[in-house]
Design a protein around this motif. Structure first.
Motif, PDB file in Angstrom:
ATOM      1  N   GLY A  37       0.685  -1.423  -0.150  1.00  0.00           N
ATOM      2  CA  GLY A  37       0.084   0.031   0.201  1.00  0.00           C
ATOM      3  C   GLY A  37       0.851   1.386  -0.270  1.00  0.00           C
ATOM      4  N   LEU A  38       0.650   2.421  -0.323  1.00  0.00           N
ATOM      5  CA  LEU A  38       1.322   3.384  -1.018  1.00  0.00           C
ATOM      6  C   LEU A  38       0.321   4.611  -1.152  1.00  0.00           C
ATOM      7  N   ARG A  39       0.555   5.694  -0.006  1.00  0.00           N
ATOM      8  CA  ARG A  39      -0.186   7.046   0.016  1.00  0.00           C
ATOM      9  C   ARG A  39       1.157   8.420   0.080  1.00  0.00           C
ATOM     10  N   SER A  40       1.064   8.802  -1.231  1.00  0.00           N
ATOM     11  CA  SER A  40       1.558   9.968  -1.114  1.00  0.00           C
ATOM     12  C   SER A  40       1.573  10.659  -1.517  1.00  0.00           C
ATOM     13  N   LEU A  41       1.364  12.515  -0.398  1.00  0.00           N
ATOM     14  CA  LEU A  41       0.985  13.558  -1.130  1.00  0.00           C
ATOM     15  C   LEU A  41       2.160  14.444  -2.064  1.00  0.00           C
ATOM     16  N   GLY A  42       3.304  14.556  -2.284  1.00  0.00           N
ATOM     17  CA  GLY A  42       3.250  14.820  -2.993  1.00  0.00           C
ATOM     18  C   GLY A  42       4.068  16.552  -2.739  1.00  0.00           C
ATOM     19  N   ALA A  43       5.334  17.518  -3.465  1.00  0.00           N
ATOM     20  CA  ALA A  43       5.027  18.679  -2.880  1.00  0.00           C
ATOM     21  C   ALA A  43       4.344  19.232  -3.794  1.00  0.00           C
ATOM     22  N   TYR A  44       3.582  19.363  -4.929  1.00  0.00           N
ATOM     23  CA  TYR A  44       2.926  19.723  -5.670  1.00  0.00           C
ATOM     24  C   TYR A  44       1.852  20.183  -5.718  1.00  0.00           C
ATOM     25  N   ARG A  45       0.443  20.488  -5.673  1.00  0.00           N
ATOM     26  CA  ARG A  45      -0.497  20.974  -5.739  1.00  0.00           C
ATOM     27  C   ARG A  45      -1.009  19.087  -6.859  1.00  0.00           C
ATOM     28  N   ARG A  46      -2.042  19.024  -6.503  1.00  0.00           N
ATOM     29  CA  ARG A  46      -3.346  17.584  -7.223  1.00  0.00           C
ATOM     30  C   ARG A  46      -1.682  16.749  -7.601  1.00  0.00           C
ATOM     31  N   SER A  47      -1.081  15.985  -6.648  1.00  0.00           N
ATOM     32  CA  SER A  47       0.294  15.072  -6.974  1.00  0.00           C
ATOM     33  C   SER A  47      -0.659  14.182  -5.953  1.00  0.00           C
ATOM     34  N   LEU A  48      -0.816  13.869  -5.410  1.00  0.00           N
ATOM     35  CA  LEU A  48      -2.053  12.567  -4.789  1.00  0.00           C
ATOM     36  C   LEU A  48      -1.856  11.239  -5.232  1.00  0.00           C
ATOM     37  N   ALA A  49      -0.880  10.863  -4.331  1.00  0.00           N
ATOM     38  CA  ALA A  49      -1.119   8.949  -4.737  1.00  0.00           C
ATOM     39  C   ALA A  49      -1.604   7.956  -3.825  1.00  0.00           C
ATOM     40  N   SER A  50      -2.859   7.055  -4.036  1.00  0.00           N
ATOM     41  CA  SER A  50      -2.792   5.688  -3.122  1.00  0.00           C
ATOM     42  C   SER A  50      -2.725   4.996  -3.887  1.00  0.00           C
ATOM     43  N   THR A  51      -2.311   4.125  -3.665  1.00  0.00           N
ATOM     44  CA  THR A  51      -2.292   2.116  -4.454  1.00  0.00           C
ATOM     45  C   THR A  51      -2.450   1.091  -3.565  1.00  0.00           C
ATOM     46  N   GLY A  52      -2.123  -0.038  -4.134  1.00  0.00           N
ATOM     47  CA  GLY A  52      -3.238  -0.802  -3.035  1.00  0.00           C
ATOM     48  C   GLY A  52      -2.689  -1.805  -3.960  1.00  0.00           C
TER      49      GLY A  52
END
Length: 652
Positions: free
Chosen positions: A179-194
């Protein structure tokens, strides 16, 4: 990440229960290699286990889809450093986007393993997808767990947890979740995987009947930014101090777009042995006759949603609540016969496959563009054969398949390799591949609320021919591949699917060598690429290099700590890299921007018994180099960031 910690808690609970019964003493001996290491290349150390007798560390086996056997390996090597990312693969030929969990641009291409059938497409979402061949099976004498943890960017983390146990010598069960969830440094770059995987294997006491299989459930969610706006892009290149400390202040092209790929697969394979070596009167002529059947159900859907239509993609038939969903479903039944014979110098398998597919949309997405077809359906029958032969140190592997007819699954494939292996000193391999297949389904049919992204095509089959070779030795490794592609299919500058009228001729040469100087080592990998024809549609950098200088030593009294400290320099030459299209989840051509730059990463890794600890400073070179580092046009690569991670194995 609630799902990640729930899986982690469950695995801990199972381990505690088993710990009441079994206990391991000692650890694994140190050796060289990656996570999965060939059994023949390690020293004969042992783990003492409080069972009946002694259990060797080579008894902890990982079995691939092709029945290649490796072992659970807890060593700390430079290859482990290269694989410590959310893909858990060496991504030398990939260019990552700034946030983990996003997509990758390609620095090189591999055409040695081409699927027989077209797939759903949307390839930018597929880098973290587990194919059938990537799900492993296990055989372990005691319950075994591996936990990988890595911090995310800004907020979030990656957790990859595996638990496997043999309930008997003949029955193994493995459960894994990444599982991965990472917000990111730039706008609208959230990633969430499973990625959830369950695999099992079983055989009867005499080995007459065997079955193995897996179930996989995968989901990939991304906020889509569309890259930086023109004004923000200028500020990034100029290193505007108003934004250098907070990338989230920069404007992006899309403010409410999201993409999701969901996939589910059920697979099993079972065999029944009609004749074994012991049963055969004439063992040398004919033995190990085996009947088998495998079943696959593979479903995927890709969804692009957007609250308000954007002029980035042109005109739309609706102004809000865009919701485009593409569905794909494949059923496959394979029947096969295995046998060994001196007449084929090894093992031979003949197969017949029955396949049925459906691709498309539940209803028409856009009534203003004149497309009337919303689904593609069909079925096919295939005939195949595999051969594995051996004479002394000389091995031959070959496979071929033919799917007759004129349907979208029709085509033919032929692959073969011949190699000579002399212990671990030298391996020389030659390989050949020929493939003819339809393009992926999203090239043939695509529907969207945006007018410009609707099409029906009847493209010709893509013909791919590869010729290559590999040399692996203690003096270094090298490979050369020459690929010819006819009817190469791509997306042009406007995001439209096209087929190239000429041939693409692509050469890729790679060499690697490590030099050691006492406790220091310099690991080098160099790749040279040349597109002799078709470079207007097929683009790669001419040179890619990675050089790692590192120090390895054992610290403190009794040598409880093994450390690995170093720096990695990576560079790729300038080329017109493809641009990412979030609506298509594909990369498209562009002719305006060249990217190519060096990066320097620092790392400090350590191993304490069976635990590996990783500290990494990404792109430290950003302090001194120009702000010209991009993953794709309008998508900057990551700035300097420090991250931490750990890989932990338990053997109970």
């Amino acid at each position: 990440m609630k799902k990640n910690f729930l899986v982690f808690f469950c695995l801990i609970s199972v381990q505690v229960i088993f710990a009441q019964i079994r206990t391991i003493e000692g650890g694994f001996g140190r050796g060289r290699g990656g996570l999965n290491q060939n059994m023949d290349s390690l020293p004969d150390n042992e783990i003492n286990v409080k069972l009946s007798g002694k259990t060797k560390y080579t008894d902890y086996k990982i079995i691939s889809h092709k029945n290649d056997t490796t072992i659970v390996d807890t060593t700390l090597t430079i290859q482990k450093e290269y694989k410590f990312n959310f893909l858990r693969k060496d991504n030398f030929e990939l260019l990552a986007f700034h946030n983990q969990g996003q997509t990758f641009n390609n620095l090189g291409y591999d055409f040695t393993n081409i699927s027989k059938f077209p797939n759903i497409g949307f390839r930018a979402k597929m880098f973290n997808y587990f194919e059938i061949e990537e799900v492993n099976y296990y055989h372990v004498p005691t319950p075994t767990t591996e936990i990988m943890y890595r911090t995310g960017l800004e907020q979030g983390q990656v957790l990859d947890a595996l638990f496997t146990t043999n309930f008997s010598k003949r029955f193994n069960l493995a459960i894994a979740y990444k599982g991965l969830r990472s917000l990111g440094a730039y706008r609208r770059s959230l990633a969430s995987t499973g990625n959830f995987r369950v695999s099992f294997s079983y055989e009867t006491p005499k080995g007459q009947y065997a079955i193995r299989g897996h179930a996989v459930n995968q989901d990939f969610f991304n906020q889509e930014s569309g890259g930086l706006t023109e004004t923000s892009l200028e500020a990034f290149l100029a290193d505007d101090p108003n934004f250098s400390g907070n990338r989230g202040r920069m404007d992006v092209n899309l403010n409410d777009a999201e993409s999701t790929l969901d996939a589910k697969r059920l697979y099993f394979e079972h065999t029944f042995k009609l004749l074994s070596s012991k049963d055969s009167v004439s063992q040398k002529d004919f033995s190990n006759l085996k009947l088998g059947h495998s079943f696959t159900r593979d479903s995927k859907f890709y969804r692009f949603t957007q609250g308000t239509a954007s002029d980035m993609f042109g005109d739309a038939n609706i102004s809000s609540n865009i919701n485009n969903k593409t569905i794909y479903l494949l059923y496959n039944n394979q029947f096969f016969l295995d046998f060994n014979s001196k007449y084929v110098l090894g093992k031979f398998r003949v197969k017949t496959e029955l396949s049925n597919y459906a691709y498309g949309y539940e209803n028409l997405q856009n009534n203003t563009v004149g497309i009337t077809k919303n689904k593609l359906k069909g079925d096919a029958i295939s005939f195949e054969a595999d051969w594995n032969g051996r004479i002394g140190n000389f091995h031959v592997n070959a496979s071929g398949s033919l799917t007759p007819g004129s349907g979208r699954l029709s085509g033919n494939h032929l692959s073969g390799e011949a190699f000579y292996k002399k212990d671990s000193v030298l391996t020389v391999k030659g390989r050949l591949g020929i493939s003819n297949k339809s393009p992926n389904f999203n090239f043939l049919l695509h529907q969207s609320s945006y007018d410009n992204f609707n099409w029906e095509n009847n493209f010709s089959q893509i013909g791919t021919r590869t010729l290559g070779g590999v040399i692996e030795s203690k003096w270094g490794n090298a490979s050369l591949d020459i690929t010819n592609i006819s009817n190469y299919t791509y997306f042009d500058e406007n995001g439209q699917p096209k087929q190239f009228s000429g041939d693409v001729n692509y050469l890729k040469a790679k060499a690697s060598k490590e030099f050691t100087f006492g406790k220091f080592a310099l690991d080098n990998t160099l790749m040279y690429q040349k597109v002799a024809s078709g470079n207007s549609v097929f683009r790669v950098p001419e040179f890619v290099t990675r050089n790692t200088l590192y120090y390895t030593d054992e610290w403190f009294k009794g040598k409880p700590l093994l450390v690995q400290i170093g720096a990695t320099f990576k560079y790729f030459s300038k080329y017109k890299a493809n641009v990412y299209n979030p609506l298509l989840a594909e990369f498209t051509l562009q002719n305006d921007t060249e990217i190519g730059y060096p990066t320097v990463d620092l790392f400090f890794n350590a191993r304490v018994r069976r635990t590996r600890i990783y500290f990494k400073a990404d792109n430290i070179s950003s302090f001194v180099l120009k702000k010209n580092y991009f993953s794709a046009p309008n998508y900057p690569y990551r700035d300097f960031v420090i991250r931490f991670g750990v890989v932990w194995n338990w053997f109970i």
